[in-house]
Design a protein around this motif. Structure first.
Motif, PDB file in Angstrom:
ATOM      1  N   UNK A  38       3.976   5.841  -5.293  1.00  0.00           N
ATOM      2  CA  UNK A  38       5.323   6.320  -5.587  1.00  0.00           C
ATOM      3  C   UNK A  38       5.678   6.147  -7.056  1.00  0.00           C
ATOM      4  N   UNK A  39       6.565   7.014  -7.516  1.00  0.00           N
ATOM      5  CA  UNK A  39       7.107   6.868  -8.860  1.00  0.00           C
ATOM      6  C   UNK A  39       8.031   5.651  -8.886  1.00  0.00           C
ATOM      7  N   UNK A  40       8.287   5.102 -10.074  1.00  0.00           N
ATOM      8  CA  UNK A  40       9.081   3.882 -10.168  1.00  0.00           C
ATOM      9  C   UNK A  40      10.458   3.950  -9.505  1.00  0.00           C
ATOM     10  N   UNK A  41      11.196   5.031  -9.647  1.00  0.00           N
ATOM     11  CA  UNK A  41      12.543   5.117  -9.069  1.00  0.00           C
ATOM     12  C   UNK A  41      12.552   4.954  -7.554  1.00  0.00           C
ATOM     13  N   UNK A  42      11.828   5.813  -6.834  1.00  0.00           N
ATOM     14  CA  UNK A  42      11.787   5.666  -5.372  1.00  0.00           C
ATOM     15  C   UNK A  42      11.179   4.337  -4.923  1.00  0.00           C
ATOM     16  N   UNK A  43      10.171   3.869  -5.641  1.00  0.00           N
ATOM     17  CA  UNK A  43       9.533   2.594  -5.296  1.00  0.00           C
ATOM     18  C   UNK A  43      10.543   1.448  -5.414  1.00  0.00           C
ATOM     19  N   UNK A  44      11.288   1.426  -6.503  1.00  0.00           N
ATOM     20  CA  UNK A  44      12.275   0.362  -6.702  1.00  0.00           C
ATOM     21  C   UNK A  44      13.375   0.428  -5.643  1.00  0.00           C
ATOM     22  N   UNK A  45      13.803   1.634  -5.260  1.00  0.00           N
ATOM     23  CA  UNK A  45      14.835   1.786  -4.242  1.00  0.00           C
ATOM     24  C   UNK A  45      14.365   1.228  -2.903  1.00  0.00           C
ATOM     25  N   UNK A  46      13.124   1.539  -2.518  1.00  0.00           N
ATOM     26  CA  UNK A  46      12.573   1.031  -1.258  1.00  0.00           C
ATOM     27  C   UNK A  46      12.477  -0.492  -1.290  1.00  0.00           C
ATOM     28  N   UNK A  47      12.008  -1.036  -2.393  1.00  0.00           N
ATOM     29  CA  UNK A  47      11.887  -2.498  -2.504  1.00  0.00           C
ATOM     30  C   UNK A  47      13.254  -3.150  -2.342  1.00  0.00           C
ATOM     31  N   UNK A  48      14.256  -2.608  -3.023  1.00  0.00           N
ATOM     32  CA  UNK A  48      15.594  -3.198  -2.943  1.00  0.00           C
ATOM     33  C   UNK A  48      16.219  -3.029  -1.561  1.00  0.00           C
ATOM     34  N   UNK A  58       0.802  -1.234   0.000  1.00  0.00           N
ATOM     35  CA  UNK A  58       0.000   0.000   0.000  1.00  0.00           C
ATOM     36  C   UNK A  58       0.830   1.277   0.000  1.00  0.00           C
ATOM     37  N   UNK A  59       1.911   1.311   0.735  1.00  0.00           N
ATOM     38  CA  UNK A  59       2.698   2.545   0.787  1.00  0.00           C
ATOM     39  C   UNK A  59       3.525   2.753  -0.475  1.00  0.00           C
ATOM     40  N   UNK A  60       3.703   1.727  -1.281  1.00  0.00           N
ATOM     41  CA  UNK A  60       4.466   1.847  -2.514  1.00  0.00           C
ATOM     42  C   UNK A  60       3.601   2.222  -3.715  1.00  0.00           C
ATOM     43  N   UNK A  61       2.290   2.090  -3.589  1.00  0.00           N
ATOM     44  CA  UNK A  61       1.400   2.281  -4.742  1.00  0.00           C
ATOM     45  C   UNK A  61       1.466   3.677  -5.345  1.00  0.00           C
TER      46      UNK A  61
END
Length: 89
Positions: free
Chosen positions: A25-35, A20-23
């Motif tokens: 976000x733009x792809x760059x920040x979202x990918x950084x958080x996931x990694x 839910x908190x990633x939905x």
């Protein structure tokens, strides 16, 4: 909740808890958080999320998230197949 009581692995629960908190976000920040925070690739994150939305355990654990993801999937499928933009349209 423990994985034993929900029937979900710790990894699946982490994905469901963070989706839910990633939905928004733009792809760059979202990918950084996931990694950085989940220690997995974005591709793996979404593979786990998409597999989980079809399980009753995930539905019981995160019903709002699962219902929203199912609606989004149905919408995208409908658009791909040339149907109305939303099922109720």
């Amino acid at each position: 909740m423990s994985g034993e009581t929900t029937g979900l692995s710790d990894t699946v629960r982490a994905v469901l808890d963070n989706a839910p908190r990633l939905e928004g976000l733009l792809p760059g920040p979202r990918e950084r958080i996931i990694r950085e925070e989940l220690g997995m690739s974005p591709v793996r994150f979404f593979q786990i999320l998409n597999a989980a939305i079809d399980t009753p355990e995930a539905q019981a654990y995160a019903p709002v998230l699962i219902n929203r993801r199912r609606r989004v999937r149905a919408h995208r499928r409908s658009v791909r197949l040339g149907g109305p933009p939303w099922p109720d349209a």
